[in-house]
Design a protein around this motif. Structure first.
Motif, PDB file in Angstrom:
ATOM      1  N   VAL A 194      40.240  37.288  40.283  1.00 40.73           N
ATOM      2  CA  VAL A 194      41.434  38.128  40.312  1.00 40.73           C
ATOM      3  C   VAL A 194      41.045  39.525  39.861  1.00 40.73           C
ATOM      4  CG1 VAL A 194      43.703  38.559  39.275  1.00 40.73           C
ATOM      5  CG2 VAL A 194      43.056  36.235  39.957  1.00 40.73           C
ATOM      6  N   ILE A 195      41.376  40.527  40.680  1.00 38.10           N
ATOM      7  CA  ILE A 195      41.072  41.919  40.385  1.00 38.10           C
ATOM      8  C   ILE A 195      42.379  42.646  40.110  1.00 38.10           C
ATOM      9  CG2 ILE A 195      40.038  44.058  41.243  1.00 38.10           C
ATOM     10  CD1 ILE A 195      38.317  42.339  43.111  1.00 38.10           C
ATOM     11  N   ARG A 214      35.362  43.413  48.460  1.00 35.90           N
ATOM     12  CA  ARG A 214      34.417  43.219  49.564  1.00 35.90           C
ATOM     13  C   ARG A 214      33.151  42.509  49.101  1.00 35.90           C
ATOM     14  NH1 ARG A 214      29.972  45.151  51.845  1.00 35.90           N
ATOM     15  NH2 ARG A 214      29.588  46.566  50.090  1.00 35.90           N
ATOM     16  N   ARG A 215      32.644  42.920  47.947  1.00 36.94           N
ATOM     17  CA  ARG A 215      31.376  42.350  47.472  1.00 36.94           C
ATOM     18  C   ARG A 215      31.546  40.909  47.001  1.00 36.94           C
ATOM     19  NH1 ARG A 215      28.083  47.314  44.478  1.00 36.94           N
ATOM     20  NH2 ARG A 215      28.684  48.939  45.984  1.00 36.94           N
ATOM     21  N   PHE A 216      32.636  40.608  46.300  1.00 34.64           N
ATOM     22  CA  PHE A 216      32.857  39.214  45.887  1.00 34.64           C
ATOM     23  C   PHE A 216      33.102  38.328  47.106  1.00 34.64           C
ATOM     24  CE2 PHE A 216      34.060  40.800  41.527  1.00 34.64           C
ATOM     25  CZ  PHE A 216      33.122  40.052  40.837  1.00 34.64           C
ATOM     26  N   ALA A 270      33.499  34.179  47.435  1.00 41.83           N
ATOM     27  CA  ALA A 270      34.590  33.973  46.476  1.00 41.83           C
ATOM     28  C   ALA A 270      35.946  34.189  47.140  1.00 41.83           C
ATOM     29  CB  ALA A 270      34.437  34.917  45.288  1.00 41.83           C
ATOM     30  N   GLU A 271      36.945  33.491  46.632  1.00 35.69           N
ATOM     31  CA  GLU A 271      38.332  33.792  46.975  1.00 35.69           C
ATOM     32  C   GLU A 271      38.780  34.924  46.055  1.00 35.69           C
ATOM     33  OE1 GLU A 271      42.832  31.975  46.397  1.00 35.69           O
ATOM     34  OE2 GLU A 271      41.072  30.706  46.001  1.00 35.69           O
ATOM     35  N   VAL A 272      39.224  36.016  46.630  1.00 35.71           N
ATOM     36  CA  VAL A 272      39.564  37.201  45.845  1.00 35.71           C
ATOM     37  C   VAL A 272      41.060  37.488  45.964  1.00 35.71           C
ATOM     38  CG1 VAL A 272      39.099  39.644  45.419  1.00 35.71           C
ATOM     39  CG2 VAL A 272      37.267  38.157  46.269  1.00 35.71           C
ATOM     40  N   VAL A 273      41.697  37.705  44.820  1.00 38.15           N
ATOM     41  CA  VAL A 273      43.105  38.095  44.772  1.00 38.15           C
ATOM     42  C   VAL A 273      43.187  39.433  44.060  1.00 38.15           C
ATOM     43  CG1 VAL A 273      45.410  37.517  43.920  1.00 38.15           C
ATOM     44  CG2 VAL A 273      43.860  35.697  44.699  1.00 38.15           C
ATOM     45  N   ARG A 274      43.757  40.425  44.740  1.00 37.69           N
ATOM     46  CA  ARG A 274      43.948  41.736  44.122  1.00 37.69           C
ATOM     47  C   ARG A 274      45.407  41.934  43.772  1.00 37.69           C
ATOM     48  NH1 ARG A 274      41.705  45.575  48.446  1.00 37.69           N
ATOM     49  NH2 ARG A 274      43.184  46.966  47.467  1.00 37.69           N
ATOM     50  N   VAL A 275      45.674  42.377  42.546  1.00 36.18           N
ATOM     51  CA  VAL A 275      47.044  42.632  42.111  1.00 36.18           C
ATOM     52  C   VAL A 275      47.137  44.027  41.519  1.00 36.18           C
ATOM     53  CG1 VAL A 275      47.628  40.222  41.705  1.00 36.18           C
ATOM     54  CG2 VAL A 275      46.615  41.549  39.856  1.00 36.18           C
ATOM     55  N   ASP A 276      48.307  44.619  41.654  1.00 35.63           N
ATOM     56  CA  ASP A 276      48.582  45.945  41.107  1.00 35.63           C
ATOM     57  C   ASP A 276      49.282  45.772  39.764  1.00 35.63           C
ATOM     58  OD1 ASP A 276      49.885  48.506  40.554  1.00 35.63           O
ATOM     59  OD2 ASP A 276      49.358  49.038  42.620  1.00 35.63           O
ATOM     60  N   PHE A 277      48.718  46.358  38.716  1.00 30.94           N
ATOM     61  CA  PHE A 277      49.313  46.252  37.377  1.00 30.94           C
ATOM     62  C   PHE A 277      50.776  46.677  37.393  1.00 30.94           C
ATOM     63  CE2 PHE A 277      50.629  48.577  33.585  1.00 30.94           C
ATOM     64  CZ  PHE A 277      50.521  47.592  32.616  1.00 30.94           C
ATOM     65  N   LEU A 278      51.094  47.732  38.153  1.00 29.71           N
ATOM     66  CA  LEU A 278      52.461  48.242  38.167  1.00 29.71           C
ATOM     67  C   LEU A 278      53.449  47.205  38.682  1.00 29.71           C
ATOM     68  CD1 LEU A 278      51.780  51.840  39.520  1.00 29.71           C
ATOM     69  CD2 LEU A 278      51.937  51.088  37.137  1.00 29.71           C
ATOM     70  N   ASP A 279      52.988  46.362  39.606  1.00 22.67           N
ATOM     71  CA  ASP A 279      53.863  45.322  40.152  1.00 22.67           C
ATOM     72  C   ASP A 279      54.031  44.143  39.192  1.00 22.67           C
ATOM     73  OD1 ASP A 279      54.182  46.790  42.463  1.00 22.67           O
ATOM     74  OD2 ASP A 279      52.491  45.816  43.476  1.00 22.67           O
ATOM     75  N   LEU A 280      53.183  44.058  38.178  1.00 21.52           N
ATOM     76  CA  LEU A 280      53.286  42.979  37.198  1.00 21.52           C
ATOM     77  C   LEU A 280      54.281  43.300  36.087  1.00 21.52           C
ATOM     78  CD1 LEU A 280      49.473  42.153  36.776  1.00 21.52           C
ATOM     79  CD2 LEU A 280      51.141  40.960  38.210  1.00 21.52           C
ATOM     80  N   LEU A 293      37.319  34.299  37.031  1.00 25.17           N
ATOM     81  CA  LEU A 293      36.972  35.612  36.486  1.00 25.17           C
ATOM     82  C   LEU A 293      38.111  36.580  36.741  1.00 25.17           C
ATOM     83  CD1 LEU A 293      34.598  37.340  35.240  1.00 25.17           C
ATOM     84  CD2 LEU A 293      34.038  37.984  37.599  1.00 25.17           C
ATOM     85  N   VAL A 294      38.388  37.439  35.748  1.00 27.04           N
ATOM     86  CA  VAL A 294      39.335  38.548  35.903  1.00 27.04           C
ATOM     87  C   VAL A 294      38.543  39.844  35.768  1.00 27.04           C
ATOM     88  CG1 VAL A 294      41.422  39.676  35.064  1.00 27.04           C
ATOM     89  CG2 VAL A 294      41.179  37.207  34.854  1.00 27.04           C
TER      90      VAL A 294
END
Length: 335
Positions: free
Chosen positions: A5-6, A24-26, A31-41, A102-103
């Protein structure tokens, strides 16, 4: 490593740019990659309000950013900022679920949201902090991070002094699209396709995704040297683009998806913040100058890049012609 999770944020383009390249690199490693925006959390509209406030501050009272960054470096306000970041922890916990290995955080408040979980809950995945700027503010660092990745030795020393544990120095995260040019023939083709003049030295003026700073004055100063034609990227600032056109500047772009090609078409980059665009320009093999830099993080980054010999900081219009002449000499010598 199965799931990463990024955490990034849409405040400027640097945090998201680093997150995209990490993604892209992970992913290339399976790897399964999940990107989240802090502002949306954040709860409710807090994220949108935070983003809008920061944007408005840089546009209307940019000098206040110096004061605010200094204040946020004090124990009291730094602690308050960490507590504010903790408001995003419950939503981040839901994103992590039970299968995250991993975060990785590219945004300071995202780092502290993840750090809150690491302090209060068992079984949280390890946290890695990626520092997107060459200078390091107190809020960029958390002792809860298992690893802090810094873009240079100066940033690494600053991070350690602010309490980071294990620190690794690594080259900045830049897309492979940002490569050195193949020679004069490629540059000529790119200029023709982008509608740029063939027979002038071109200075690419960048001001981030929001197009903030003294961009009009920078373009005018570059014209005044008689050495270069400015090519200005305004990001999403349509008002700035109109003003530049009205002032007589011919080569003005809005949001650019082909920044790597635009860089390879030009001879020098003039920037004001020292973040992702600077790393991209250096990866492309272009000389970079810092000029009329933004208050706060812009000046802090300019000092680090100047001190380590990476990017000269041009501090006045009187110095600009000499700096341009110096960086353009290899171009002229090459024909």
């Amino acid at each position: 490593m199965d799931r990463v999770v990024i955490v990034s944020a849409r405040i400027g383009a640097g945090h998201d740019g680093a997150a995209r390249e990490l993604d892209r690199r992970f992913a290339a490693r399976g790897a399964e990659v999940v990107r989240v925006d802090f502002l949306d959390l954040l709860p409710g509209r807090l994220g949108s309000v935070l983003c809008e406030t920061y944007h408005r501050q840089l546009k209307t009272v940019p000098r206040s950013w110096d004061w605010l960054l200094g204040a946020l470096g004090t124990p009291t306000l730094a602690g308050a900022s960490r507590r504010f970041a903790g408001l995003a922890a419950p939503a981040l916990r839901e994103v992590l679920g039970d299968g995250t290995d991993l975060v990785v955080s590219t945004y300071p408040l995202g780092t502290h949201a993840a750090a809150r979980l690491a302090r209060t809950e068992r079984g949280c995945p390890p946290l890695v902090t990626y520092l997107t700027d060459p200078s390091v503010h107190r809020l960029c660092v958390s002792p809860m991070a298992k690893l802090t990745v810094a873009p240079n030795e100066i940033a690494a020393r600053q991070a350690r002094s602010l309490g980071a544990g294990r620190v690794l120095v690594s080259s900045p995260l830049v897309s492979p699209a940002f490569r050195p040019g193949a020679g004069p023939a490629e540059r000529l083709l790119l200029r023709r396709r982008l509608g740029l003049p063939r027979d002038r030295a071109l200075a690419l003026v960048v001001a981030g995704s929001w197009g903030v700073g003294q961009i009009g004055q920078t373009a005018a100063d570059l014209v005044g040297t008689g050495l270069v034609e400015p090519v200005v990227v305004c990001g999403r600032n349509e008002v700035l683009a109109r003003r530049l056109h009205q002032a007589g500047h011919r080569y003005v772009f809005g949001w650019v998806d082909e920044m790597a090609d635009l860089m390879r078409a030009c001879d020098v980059v003039v920037q004001n913040a020292g973040g992702l665009t600077t790393s991209e320009a250096l990866a492309t093999g272009l000389p970079v100058l810092t000029y009329r830099c933004l208050p706060g993080h812009g000046r802090a980054n300019a000092a680090v890049l100047h001190d380590d010999g990476t990017v000269p900081w041009v501090r006045s219009s009187r110095e600009l012609a000499g700096a341009l002449d110096w960086v353009l000499r290899p171009v002229e010598a090459a024909g």
